[in-house]
Motif scaffolding. Structure first.
Motif, PDB file in Angstrom:
ATOM      1  N   ALA A 174      -8.823  12.656   1.220  1.00  0.00           N
ATOM      2  CA  ALA A 174      -8.011  13.067   0.069  1.00  0.00           C
ATOM      3  C   ALA A 174      -8.836  13.874  -0.922  1.00  0.00           C
ATOM      4  N   GLU A 175     -10.112  13.511  -1.062  1.00  0.00           N
ATOM      5  CA  GLU A 175     -10.989  14.244  -1.973  1.00  0.00           C
ATOM      6  C   GLU A 175     -11.182  15.682  -1.498  1.00  0.00           C
ATOM      7  N   ARG A 176     -11.312  15.853  -0.178  1.00  0.00           N
ATOM      8  CA  ARG A 176     -11.524  17.193   0.367  1.00  0.00           C
ATOM      9  C   ARG A 176     -10.250  18.028   0.360  1.00  0.00           C
ATOM     10  N   SER A 177      -9.101  17.383   0.599  1.00  0.00           N
ATOM     11  CA  SER A 177      -7.848  18.135   0.728  1.00  0.00           C
ATOM     12  C   SER A 177      -7.006  18.130  -0.544  1.00  0.00           C
ATOM     13  N   ASN A 178      -7.507  17.473  -1.588  1.00  0.00           N
ATOM     14  CA  ASN A 178      -6.817  17.445  -2.882  1.00  0.00           C
ATOM     15  C   ASN A 178      -5.437  16.803  -2.781  1.00  0.00           C
ATOM     16  N   HIS A 179      -5.347  15.689  -2.047  1.00  0.00           N
ATOM     17  CA  HIS A 179      -4.114  14.920  -1.945  1.00  0.00           C
ATOM     18  C   HIS A 179      -4.225  13.646  -2.782  1.00  0.00           C
ATOM     19  N   HIS A 180      -3.068  13.054  -3.049  1.00  0.00           N
ATOM     20  CA  HIS A 180      -3.026  11.718  -3.644  1.00  0.00           C
ATOM     21  C   HIS A 180      -3.050  10.671  -2.527  1.00  0.00           C
ATOM     22  N   VAL A 181      -3.475   9.471  -2.875  1.00  0.00           N
ATOM     23  CA  VAL A 181      -3.349   8.313  -1.991  1.00  0.00           C
ATOM     24  C   VAL A 181      -2.719   7.201  -2.815  1.00  0.00           C
ATOM     25  N   GLY A 182      -1.681   6.568  -2.275  1.00  0.00           N
ATOM     26  CA  GLY A 182      -1.018   5.483  -2.985  1.00  0.00           C
ATOM     27  C   GLY A 182      -1.377   4.138  -2.375  1.00  0.00           C
ATOM     28  N   VAL A 183      -1.692   3.163  -3.209  1.00  0.00           N
ATOM     29  CA  VAL A 183      -1.979   1.802  -2.759  1.00  0.00           C
ATOM     30  C   VAL A 183      -0.918   0.878  -3.348  1.00  0.00           C
ATOM     31  N   LEU A 184      -0.207   0.154  -2.482  1.00  0.00           N
ATOM     32  CA  LEU A 184       0.843  -0.761  -2.903  1.00  0.00           C
ATOM     33  C   LEU A 184       0.386  -2.197  -2.645  1.00  0.00           C
ATOM     34  N   PHE A 185       0.339  -2.989  -3.691  1.00  0.00           N
ATOM     35  CA  PHE A 185      -0.012  -4.406  -3.584  1.00  0.00           C
ATOM     36  C   PHE A 185       1.292  -5.187  -3.677  1.00  0.00           C
ATOM     37  N   ILE A 186       1.638  -5.911  -2.596  1.00  0.00           N
ATOM     38  CA  ILE A 186       2.951  -6.561  -2.484  1.00  0.00           C
ATOM     39  C   ILE A 186       2.779  -8.075  -2.476  1.00  0.00           C
ATOM     40  N   ASP A 187       3.488  -8.748  -3.372  1.00  0.00           N
ATOM     41  CA  ASP A 187       3.477 -10.209  -3.414  1.00  0.00           C
ATOM     42  C   ASP A 187       4.922 -10.695  -3.348  1.00  0.00           C
ATOM     43  N   LEU A 188       5.177 -11.679  -2.491  1.00  0.00           N
ATOM     44  CA  LEU A 188       6.535 -12.204  -2.346  1.00  0.00           C
ATOM     45  C   LEU A 188       6.833 -13.187  -3.472  1.00  0.00           C
ATOM     46  N   ASP A 189       7.957 -12.971  -4.133  1.00  0.00           N
ATOM     47  CA  ASP A 189       8.315 -13.788  -5.303  1.00  0.00           C
ATOM     48  C   ASP A 189       8.714 -15.203  -4.887  1.00  0.00           C
ATOM     49  N   ARG A 190       8.107 -16.184  -5.539  1.00  0.00           N
ATOM     50  CA  ARG A 190       8.449 -17.607  -5.355  1.00  0.00           C
ATOM     51  C   ARG A 190       8.442 -18.027  -3.879  1.00  0.00           C
ATOM     52  N   PHE A 191       7.487 -17.509  -3.136  1.00  0.00           N
ATOM     53  CA  PHE A 191       7.428 -17.852  -1.705  1.00  0.00           C
ATOM     54  C   PHE A 191       7.048 -19.316  -1.501  1.00  0.00           C
ATOM     55  N   LYS A 192       6.356 -19.898  -2.468  1.00  0.00           N
ATOM     56  CA  LYS A 192       5.890 -21.280  -2.339  1.00  0.00           C
ATOM     57  C   LYS A 192       7.047 -22.251  -2.105  1.00  0.00           C
ATOM     58  N   ARG A 193       8.207 -21.953  -2.686  1.00  0.00           N
ATOM     59  CA  ARG A 193       9.344 -22.860  -2.541  1.00  0.00           C
ATOM     60  C   ARG A 193       9.817 -22.929  -1.091  1.00  0.00           C
ATOM     61  N   ILE A 194       9.629 -21.842  -0.310  1.00  0.00           N
ATOM     62  CA  ILE A 194      10.010 -21.863   1.106  1.00  0.00           C
ATOM     63  C   ILE A 194       9.100 -22.818   1.865  1.00  0.00           C
ATOM     64  N   ASN A 195       7.780 -22.695   1.615  1.00  0.00           N
ATOM     65  CA  ASN A 195       6.841 -23.606   2.265  1.00  0.00           C
ATOM     66  C   ASN A 195       7.101 -25.063   1.863  1.00  0.00           C
ATOM     67  N   ASP A 196       7.412 -25.256   0.589  1.00  0.00           N
ATOM     68  CA  ASP A 196       7.596 -26.621   0.089  1.00  0.00           C
ATOM     69  C   ASP A 196       8.872 -27.271   0.623  1.00  0.00           C
ATOM     70  N   THR A 197       9.917 -26.488   0.816  1.00  0.00           N
ATOM     71  CA  THR A 197      11.202 -27.069   1.224  1.00  0.00           C
ATOM     72  C   THR A 197      11.415 -27.054   2.731  1.00  0.00           C
ATOM     73  N   LEU A 198      10.960 -25.984   3.399  1.00  0.00           N
ATOM     74  CA  LEU A 198      11.223 -25.848   4.834  1.00  0.00           C
ATOM     75  C   LEU A 198       9.969 -25.975   5.686  1.00  0.00           C
TER      76      LEU A 198
END
Length: 592
Positions: A174-198
Motif C-alpha cells: 500500500a505504501e508503494r502503490s498509494n492505496h488505503h488498507v482497512g482493518v476491521l475489528f469485530i466483536d460479537l455483542d453479548r455472546f457470553k449469554r449464548i455460552n452461559d445458556t446453551l
C-alpha cells in the motif's frame, strides 16, 4: 518387524530393473515368495515406462545398464512430482564407492552391493517402505503443526499470527502503490449469554457459522473483485473467543470499507439456526485505516480495537471509524442510503425535463427526462450524490423503472393534450442495461402507457455499451426492433472503438458538455467536436451538443453544421408544468 507390519506391506509393488536375466529371475522368485508383486524391466527405458504406468511402491535399479543407466532413471523419476519420495534402491558393485556416493547424490534412498545376499532383499524392501511411511507421517505432522501455527483450529480461519503477517505485507504494498488498507475489528455483542445458556459446544458451532458468513461476505464483495487472482486482497481471522478481524487491501475509496462493514453487520445480524435453536448475534465493528490511523500493524490493530469499543458505547450493532471525520462521512452516506430506500414509497422523486432544440427550425423536438430528489430531511440531493449509491445498492433498478414509466406517461399526456410529438429521452444506467428483463420491461411500459415507441429514446454511456460488446449489440438491436431510439450519452469521454461503433444500432450521439464548455477558446476541443459531428454524419447519426450556455458556443456549433442543441442558453431542466408553458408557446425561444 512384527507380523502385522509384514502383512501391511504384502502385495506392495516392486519394480526391479537389471540387464542380467539371471538376477531378474532370482529377484522375482525371492520377492514373490515374500508376498510382493513384482514388475520387471530389462533396461532403463522400460523401467521408466513401467514406473509411470504402474506406479510401483519400491524401485530396485542396477547402476550399469545399456541405454539409460540406473543413475539417469533415478534422476528422471525424482524430477517428477510423483517420484519425490518413492524408495529407490541402487544395486552396485561391492567395492564401488564412487557409484555408492553418486547414488546418494542423485537421490537414491539406499544401495545394495553385489553379490546379493538374496534372503536379505525382502527385509531391505520392507525397511524402505517403513521408512517411506515414517517420512510421510513426519511431513503430515509438520503440515499439521504449520496449520496450527497459522490457522484457528475451530473455524479454519487465519489466526492472529497469520493475519498480522499478511497485513504487514500489504502495508508495504500500500505504501508503494498509494492505496488505503482497512482493518476491521469485530466483536460479537453479548455472546457470553449464548455460552452461559446453551453451553460452550453450542457457542463454538455459532462461531463456526459466523466464520462462514464473514468469508462469504469477503468473497462476494465487489471491492475485492478488483484484486488479482494470485494476490490475496483480503483476509478474515479469528483472534480468539468471539473476536474476529478483517483487513481490506488495495482500497481506493474509504466508502468501500464502510460498505463492507455494513454488509457484514446485515449478514451477521440474521438469525442463526442450529438444531432446534435459533439465535441472533450482532457485531460491533471498529475500523482503522492506513495511513490515516497508523503506519504499522500494531497501531492499526490497537486503533481498530478502540473504535470497536466506541461502537459498543454507541449502542452496538454498528461500525465506527477510529477517525471522527471518517465516522461522520460514513454516517452521512449510510443515512442517505437509508433515506434513498424510502424515497419512491414516500413520493420524493420528481422528473424535470430539459428541451432539446432544433435551432435550424427554431423549435423544440425532444426533451431529456432528469430525475430530481427532494428529501424532507436533506432537502435537494444532487443526482451526482445519490445515483452512485443507488447503483452500488441495486436501488437503481427500481428507481430506473420508475423514471422510465413516469417519463412515458408524461410524453403520452403531452401527445394527447397538445397533439405534439415530443420525443422523451431517458437515461439508462449500466446496471439496468445488463438486466435480461430490460427489453421486456420497456415493451410493457410502452403498452401500458400507450406511448408510440418512436417517441422514446434511451440514453446509454459509452462505458455501458463497451463491456461485453457482442452481447450488447444483440440487446441494443432488440430495443431498436421495438421502434425505440438509442443515444450514446457523454460521447467522447469513454473508450468507444470506431470499428464497433458502426456496428451498434444507435440513432444519436450526444457530445459531452466538457468539449462544449471551451469550444470557443480551445482549438483542441473545437477540433474534437468538429470530428465527432463529421463522424456522426458519416454514420448517418443525429448529433446533439450538450451544455450549450453561450451564443459564442452556439455560433461555432452552427458553423460545424450541428443544429440540435441542449443547454442553459435555451432552458434549464423544468418541471412538467413549466415545460408545458414553453411547449404551448415556443415563441419564447430565441433565435441567434
Amino acid at each position: 518387524m512384527s507380523n502385522t507390519e509384514l502383512n501391511l506391506y504384502n502385495k506392495s509393488k516392486v519394480l526391479i530393473c537389471d540387464d542380467d536375466p539371471t538376477y531378474l529371475i532370482l529377484m522375482r522368485d525371492t520377492l514373490e515368495a515374500q508376498g510382493f508383486e513384482v514388475i520387471e524391466a530389462a533396461d532403463g527405458d522400460t523401467a521408466l515406462i513401467k514406473y509411470f504406468t504402474m506406479q510401483p511402491d519400491v524401485i530396485l535399479l542396477d547402476v550399469e545398464m545399456p541405454g539409460l543407466s540406473g543413475y539417469e532413471v533415478c534422476q528422471q523419476i525424482r524430477a517428477h512430482k510423483s517420484g519425490k519420495d518413492v524408495p529407490i534402491l541402487m544395486v552396485t558393485g561391492a567395492d564401488d564407492y564412487k557409484s555408492i556416493l553418486k547414488s546418494y547424490e542423485i537421490g537414491a534412498t539406499d544401495f545394495l552391493p553385489k553379490p546379493i545376499r538374496w534372503p536379505m532383499i525382502a527385509h531391505r524392501v520392507r525397511y524402505m517402505l517403513r521408512s517411506r511411511d515414517a517420512l510421510r507421517e513426519l511431513k503430515d505432522s509438520q503440515q499439521k503443526l504449520k496449520y496450527l501455527a497459522y490457522y484457528d483450529s475451530l473455524t479454519g480461519l487465519a489466526n492472529r499470527e497469520s493475519f498480522n503477517q499478511h497485513l504487514e505485507k500489504f502495508l508495504l504494498l500500500a505504501e508503494r502503490s498509494n492505496h488505503h488498507v482497512g482493518v476491521l475489528f469485530i466483536d460479537l455483542d453479548r455472546f457470553k449469554r449464548i455460552n452461559d445458556t446453551l453451553g460452550h459446544g453450542f457457542g463454538d458451532r455459532v462461531l463456526q457459522k459466523v466464520a462462514k458468513v464473514l468469508e462469504s461476505n469477503l468473497r462476494n464483495s465487489d471491492l475485492l473483485a478488483r484484486g488479482s487472482d494470485e494476490i490475496l486482497t483480503s483476509e478474515v481471522a479469528r483472534l480468539g473467543g468471539d473476536e474476529f478481524t478483517v483487513f481490506l487491501s488495495q482500497v481506493d475509496y474509504i466508502d468501500d470499507i464502510a460498505q463492507v462493514a455494513q454488509r457484514i453487520i446485515q449478514s451477521l445480524s440474521k438469525p442463526i439456526k442450529i438444531d432446534q435453536f435459533e439465535v441472533t448475534v450482532t457485531p460491533s465493528i471498529g475500523i482503522s485505516v492506513y495511513p490515516e490511523d497508523g503506519l504499522n500493524v500494531t497501531n492499526l490493530m490497537k486503533n481498530a480495537d478502540v473504535a470497536m469499543y466506541h461502537a459498543k458505547d454507541q449502542g452496538r450493532c454498528c461500525f465506527k471509524f477510529y477517525s471522527d471525520s471518517l465516522n461522520c462521512r460514513a454516517r452521512e452516506r449510510l443515512e442517505l442510503e437509508q433515506e434513498l430506500r424510502k424515497a419512491i414509497e414516500n413520493n420524493e422523486f420528481a422528473l424535470h425535463y430539459q428541451p432539446q432544440i432544433d435551432v435550424s427550425a427554431d423549435k423544440i423536438v425532444s426533451v431529456e427526462a432528469l430525475i430530481r430528489w427532494h428529501n424532507p430531511k436533506h432537502g435537494f440531493v444532487s443526482p451526482a450524490e445519490f445515483i452512485p449509491i443507488a447503483e452500488e445498492t441495486g436501488l437503481i433498478i427500481e428507481i430506473g423503472e420508475w423514471v422510465l414509466k413516469k417519463a412515458c406517461q408524461q410524453a403520452k399526456f403531452w401527445l394527447d393534450e397538445y397533439g405534439s410529438e415530443y420525443r422523451v429521452s431517458v437515461n439508462l444506467s449500466s446496471v439496468q442495461f445488463k438486466r435480461g428483463s430490460l427489453v421486456g420491461y420497456i415493451q410493457k411500459v410502452l403498452k401500458e402507457t400507450g406511448l408510440p415507441a418512436n417517441l422514446l429514446e434511451l440514453e446509454l454511456t459509452e462505458s455501458a455499451i463497451m463491456t461485453d460488446v457482442e452481447e450488447n449489440i444483440i440487446r441494443l438491436q432488440q430495443i431498436k426492433e421495438l421502434g425505440v431510439g438509442i443515444a450514446i450519452d457523454d460521447f467522447g469521454t469513454g473508450y468507444s472503438s470506431l470499428s464497433y461503433l458502426k456496428k451498434f444500432p444507435i440513432n444519436t450521439l450526444k457530445i459531452d458538455r466538457s468539449f462544449i464548455t471551451d469550444i470557443a477558446t480551445s482549438a483542441d476541443d473545437a477540433a474534437i467536436v468538429k470530428a465527432i459531428i463529421a463522424l456522426a454524419e458519416t454514420l448517418n447519426l443525429a448529433v446533439i451538443a450538450e451544455g450549450v450556455e453561450t451564443t459564442g458556443q452556439l455560433q461555432i456549433l452552427r458553423g460545424f453544421n450541428c443544429s440540435l442543441i441542449q443547454g442553459y442558453l435555451f432552458s434549464k431542466p423544468l418541471n412538467a408544468n413549466d415545460l408545458e408553458a414553453l411547449l404551448i408557446n415556443e415563441s419564447h425561444l430565441v433565435t441567434y
